[in-house]
Design an enzyme around this catalytic site. Structure first.
Site, PDB file in Angstrom:
ATOM      1  N   TYR A 134       5.524  -2.801   4.976  1.00  0.00           N
ATOM      2  CA  TYR A 134       4.480  -1.796   4.777  1.00  0.00           C
ATOM      3  C   TYR A 134       3.142  -2.505   4.632  1.00  0.00           C
ATOM      4  CZ  TYR A 134       1.796   2.097   2.887  1.00  0.00           C
ATOM      5  OH  TYR A 134       0.857   3.074   2.702  1.00  0.00           O
TER       6      TYR A 134
ATOM      7  N   ASP B  61       0.461 -10.683   4.729  1.00  0.00           N
ATOM      8  CA  ASP B  61       0.072  -9.572   3.860  1.00  0.00           C
ATOM      9  C   ASP B  61       0.516  -9.927   2.446  1.00  0.00           C
ATOM     10  OD1 ASP B  61      -0.158  -7.266   2.365  1.00  0.00           O
ATOM     11  OD2 ASP B  61       0.482  -5.949   3.976  1.00  0.00           O
TER      12      ASP B  61
ATOM     13  N   LYS C 159      -4.326  -5.442  -4.975  1.00  0.00           N
ATOM     14  CA  LYS C 159      -3.628  -5.367  -6.252  1.00  0.00           C
ATOM     15  C   LYS C 159      -4.306  -6.193  -7.344  1.00  0.00           C
ATOM     16  CE  LYS C 159      -0.208  -2.903  -4.454  1.00  0.00           C
ATOM     17  NZ  LYS C 159       0.053  -1.496  -4.735  1.00  0.00           N
TER      18      LYS C 159
END
Length: 400
Positions: free
Chosen positions: A139, A234, A262
């Site tokens: 994702y 990622d 994050k």
């Protein structure tokens, strides 16, 4: 879902602002959380939980860490955002660059989705190619081209992709199984000089936690170099969590471009992408790749990120590793039918079926422990989790 006197279903699709919050994979009414402190959260009815959601990763210090709260308060009092560069953008970029030397240049954005989308735009511009290769379950945000076989939310809901994505856009994304170098090689051979970039979560963390097989990341580095494609890591989840320099430090593999999010915002909305100077100098205003964001580098976000990264020393990482190992060992004993996977402070307990996970989840919740409501999401530990939280979690896991 009722929040105070308002029925959220009248306002939001499904009553939520992100699909996994609907709790459809585990049943029951989702809690309405109103407060967090350290490793604990409280719902609107006053119930306390040990929290393993941690905003899905950024709260590595726990909720409402005093240094982060003070930094955000001070930044808010100074005003902004200003619409021009301010010093805290540099103060946050410097420690990121120091921890990840592969980011010779970087650009702050507002989400991981925006960062991944922008990094791939750079890759296409640099290579003059159209196709992108990703992995099943990986994702990388919800931009149209990256939703093919993507991540925990779609897996939880049983969706193969997303309505509204055109066939032309979807056709520019190729998919291979994670940890399968032969499959990657076959895709690259089948599309000679056509793949701009391979994007990968170096530790797959949106299908549960799946570590890279020995030699897998090294193989991706070799194959992309051989075929003229860029390697994009990622590290939205792994960056500053599995090691100060992310998975690229932990496994010793250097990508061409990196996507972050994050933790670098300390719990506030952020993303970043970066890499070699020659690649990043393709981005406007220096180069022809246009990408902009009015709120990128927001002063409150920068302040929260700086305060968070300043706390992340060797002692914190040693504590996270020790706590993670203790939790993993206890869950392994408590759940003989489960398969445990962990990398540092990321952990997943894979049960034989989603139905069994739903029963396990609700058993924990009834006893004051709150993991993510999906078998395909990681558990996130923070530096605030200690022996008391682990003992409470394992007592709940053993209960029948």
């Amino acid at each position: 879902m009722t929040v105070g006197q308002l029925d959220a279903t009248d306002l939001f699709p499904g009553g939520v602002n992100s699909p996994v919050r609907a709790y459809r994979a585990v049943g029951g009414r989702p809690p309405v959380l109103v407060r967090g402190q350290g490793a604990r959260v409280w719902d609107a009815e006053g119930r306390e939980y040990v929290d393993y959601v941690g905003a899905y990763g950024p709260l590595i210090l726990g909720h409402a860490h005093p240094a982060v709260v003070a930094a955000v308060q001070a930044a808010a009092a100074r005003g902004g955002p200003f619409g021009v560069t301010h010093p805290d953008e540099v103060r946050l970029a410097r420690p990121i660059q120091a921890a990840m030397p592969s980011l010779e240049r970087l650009r702050f954005v507002n989400s991981g989705t925006e960062a991944a989308m922008s990094a791939l735009r750079v890759a296409r511009a640099a290579t003059g190619r159209d196709l992108v290769l990703k992995f099943e379950g990986g994702y990388h945000g919800h931009s149209d081209g990256l939703l093919a076989k993507a991540g925990s939310g779609l897996a939880t809901l049983g969706l193969p992709g997303s309505a509204g994505v055109t066939a032309a856009v979807a056709g520019q994304t190729l998919v291979a199984p994670y940890n399968d170098l032969d499959a990657v090689a076959a895709v690259l051979v089948a599309h000679p000089a056509a793949v701009a970039a391979l994007i990968v979560e170096p530790v797959a963390a949106n299908v549960g936690v799946v570590p890279p097989a020995p030699g897998f990341l090294e193989g991706l580095r070799r194959l992309t170099s051989e075929h003229g494609a860029l390697l994009v890591f990622d590290e939205v989840i792994t960056g500053f969590r599995v090691a100060p320099g992310g998975a690229q430090q932990l496994y010793g593999v250097t990508p061409d471009l990196t996507v972050l999010g994050k933790i670098i915002g300390g719990g506030l909305p952020i993303g970043a992408y970066g890499g070699r100077a020659a690649l990043m100098d393709l981005v406007a205003p220096v180069g022809p790749v246009y990408q902009a964001g009015t709120l990128s580098g927001h002063p409150l976000v920068m302040a929260a990120g700086i305060a968070t990264l300043e706390q992340l020393d060797a002692t914190i990482y040693a504590r996270l590793e020790a706590t993670g190992a203790e939790l993993e060992a206890g869950l392994r004993d408590s759940l003989p039918g489960a398969r445990l996977a962990r990398v540092g402070s990321l952990l997943t307990a894979f049960l034989p079926s989603t139905e069994e996970f739903g029963r396990f989840f609700n058993r924990l919740r009834e006893r004051g422990v709150l993991p993510a409501p999906s078998q395909f999401e990681a558990w996130f530990l923070s530096a605030a989790h200690g022996p008391e939280e682990i003992a409470r979690t394992l007592d709940a896991a053993r209960a029948r």
